[in-house]
Motif scaffolding. Structure first.
Motif, mmCIF file in Angstrom:
data_model
loop_
_atom_site.group_PDB
_atom_site.id
_atom_site.type_symbol
_atom_site.label_atom_id
_atom_site.label_comp_id
_atom_site.label_asym_id
_atom_site.label_seq_id
_atom_site.Cartn_x
_atom_site.Cartn_y
_atom_site.Cartn_z
ATOM 1 N N LEU A 1 39.681 30.214 5.475
ATOM 2 C CA LEU A 1 40.605 31.325 5.250
ATOM 3 C C LEU A 1 40.242 32.101 3.982
ATOM 4 C CD1 LEU A 1 43.082 32.980 5.697
ATOM 5 C CD2 LEU A 1 44.462 31.125 4.768
ATOM 6 N N TYR A 2 39.996 31.363 2.906
ATOM 7 C CA TYR A 2 39.609 32.034 1.662
ATOM 8 C C TYR A 2 38.317 32.815 1.851
ATOM 9 C CZ TYR A 2 43.164 30.422 -1.587
ATOM 10 O OH TYR A 2 44.348 30.256 -2.250
ATOM 11 N N GLU A 3 37.398 32.224 2.592
ATOM 12 C CA GLU A 3 36.131 32.921 2.817
ATOM 13 C C GLU A 3 36.344 34.186 3.629
ATOM 14 O OE1 GLU A 3 33.025 29.158 2.552
ATOM 15 O OE2 GLU A 3 33.789 29.757 4.503
ATOM 16 N N ALA A 4 37.274 34.114 4.596
ATOM 17 C CA ALA A 4 37.538 35.295 5.421
ATOM 18 C C ALA A 4 38.184 36.398 4.593
ATOM 19 C CB ALA A 4 38.438 34.925 6.599
ATOM 20 N N ILE A 5 39.091 36.024 3.724
ATOM 21 C CA ILE A 5 39.782 37.037 2.925
ATOM 22 C C ILE A 5 38.850 37.650 1.900
ATOM 23 C CG2 ILE A 5 41.600 37.418 1.199
ATOM 24 C CD1 ILE A 5 43.310 35.390 2.668
ATOM 25 N N LEU A 6 38.080 36.819 1.220
ATOM 26 C CA LEU A 6 37.262 37.324 0.127
ATOM 27 C C LEU A 6 35.870 37.751 0.581
ATOM 28 C CD1 LEU A 6 38.352 34.774 -2.606
ATOM 29 C CD2 LEU A 6 38.987 37.181 -2.435
ATOM 30 N N GLY A 7 35.495 37.363 1.808
ATOM 31 C CA GLY A 7 34.201 37.779 2.307
ATOM 32 C C GLY A 7 33.033 37.121 1.611
ATOM 33 N N VAL A 8 33.204 35.885 1.198
ATOM 34 C CA VAL A 8 32.115 35.157 0.556
ATOM 35 C C VAL A 8 32.067 33.737 1.116
ATOM 36 C CG1 VAL A 8 32.205 36.463 -1.608
ATOM 37 C CG2 VAL A 8 33.666 34.452 -1.288
#
Lengths: 268, 268
Positions: free
Chosen positions: B169-176
């Motif tokens: 989820l964090y990766e999806a939101i921040l794009g990293v």
DNA sequence: GCAAAAGTGTTTCGTTTACACCCATGC
DNA sequence: GCATGGGTGTAAACGAAACACTTTTGC
């Protein structure tokens, strides 16, 4: 008197703007308030602001009202948000869109002319009209958050400033104290400050100052001792007098580069 | 037809709300859009929202419209700000107050029932009506900023979740992309996650899942091979099926304590 | 000349990053 | 049994924090 009327199929709230203007005198963070001349809350202090015109954005309306009511002619404001409590205005349903603005010291001097406008240090702010106490709280939260990501400090200082001035400002906004050496390091490491060379004294003292530093020495040397306090009293509310130390300026180009790469973060 | 009329001395803009609803299916961050049934922008996609009533705050109005148009019954939204460009609505002057909301996986499933509402992965969002493309950009910026200071992730996951889910989820939101081991450490060190004990399987799979994990094994063991794909196809859009791994829950009490002391910061 | 503020470096400590292997599960 | 994803520890590098003395300025 025949006033123009505007009729709609459904009821509409009125829309106003309010602007929280921050200023910094070298020691305290201040905000600019207007004494209300009419009911409701007549005699109470409130943020400059007013009704939005149909041909302007909220930003434009807030800047227009700010100029009309305080004489301050700023260019940048930042939206805090809309405040829409049903009973926030006792007269009728009014939604306000709040902004905050940053005024430089030189601008602050001029702003004081305007009619009922007055600067208040943050810990001396009186009870405000409407829900402006609440709006102020929310705006402070926002300012403290923004300061980590944006060069807010520089909007509150003149073109040229010293590191200790900048430090006092950060301390005033965040309500904490920093180690001087660490502050120097951290702020200089960002690379967004340029050291200003001394070769032109006119810039030294800002636009308000016309004497060169050698002239001060000459003045102090030639004028009798008893006249000095008077000079310094006349200038005591103008900090540009005691601009000692190395001056810096904000390198906006460099900042924009860092920002572009998402590489700017001021961690205090 | 005699419609009630509302008359004012000065013109007033209309005020609407719009709500950007984020959801997460385990892989992509999605937003919920409505297909417009009327002009302007008939047939285009837009955020759920509508005109504000006089007896409700903007928050209440946004939540009401969200429920009316999508069936989603949420409790928390966060204001992004007011959008007030003069020509943002071709019909007349309309100011909108935009919010964002976070929907849990379990809520997302139900939301799909509603008439013209549909979830779009962020990189598959079509051209939107009005200035909603711009609003979406601003809202994404806001979400990415907020996620450093607030436990946004947990608003998008069910009561119980695994660390890898949270990481995706964090990766999806921040794009990293993050290193798995470092993510574990960082998120666990905050102290805001409680490990959930396995002694009750009902909680394992969320409210939608009624089988116990042993039952899945029994099912797969007893049903012929060709029937499995059908089962898994029927469930393929429901990730609760493959909840393996250690589950955690968000300890709100602990988070509130840290927040109180200004001690919460999630640095990615 | 005295008080107040400016200016400067180094060491310690904690945090962040990079990195590899084994285990459990699904199929 | 093979592929996919879950779970764990350690060492190196970096950045933050703590700390004191000298210089300059104002008066």
């Amino acid at each position: 008197m025949e006033t123009q009327q505007y009729t709609y199929k459904y009821p509409r709230p009125a829309v106003t703007t309010d602007c929280v203007v921050f200023g910094f005198d070298g020691h305290d963070l201040k905000i600019l308030l207007i004494e209300r001349g009419i009911e409701p809350f007549k005699g109470a202090w409130a943020f400059p602001g007013g009704f939005l015109n149909m041909d302007e954005t909220a930003e434009q309306g807030a800047l227009r009202e700010l100029k009309e009511e305080t004489g301050l002619d700023l260019r940048y404001i930042k939206q805090v948000g809309a405040f829409s409590d049903v009973d926030r205005d006792p007269r009728s349903r009014v939604i306000t869109i709040a902004f905050y603005a940053l005024a430089k010291k030189s601008e602050v001097q001029g702003g004081d002319d305007a009619a009922k406008a007055q600067w208040f240090a943050l810990n001396e702010v009186p009870r405000l009209a409407f829900d402006h106490d609440y709006i102020l709280r929310k705006t402070m939260e926002r300012l403290r958050k923004d300061i980590h990501f944006e060069p807010i400090g520089f909007g509150l200082l003149d073109e040229q400033f010293t590191i200790p001035e900048l430090q006092r400002l950060y301390e005033a906004i965040l309500g904490v104290q920093f180690d001087r050496r660490n502050f120097y390091k951290k702020i200089l490491q960002t690379g967004i400050l340029d050291e200003v060379e001394d070769d032109d004294d006119r810039h030294y003292y800002g636009e308000h100052r016309e004497m060169r530093s050698m002239d001060i020495g000459a003045l102090f040397g030639s004028i009798a001792a008893e006249s000095r306090p008077s000079y310094s009293a006349a200038r005591s509310d103008d900090d540009s007098r005691r601009r000692k130390g190395t001056r810096f300026s904000f390198n906006k180009k460099r900042y924009d580069q860092l920002k572009e790469d998402n590489n700017f973060r001021l961690e205090f």
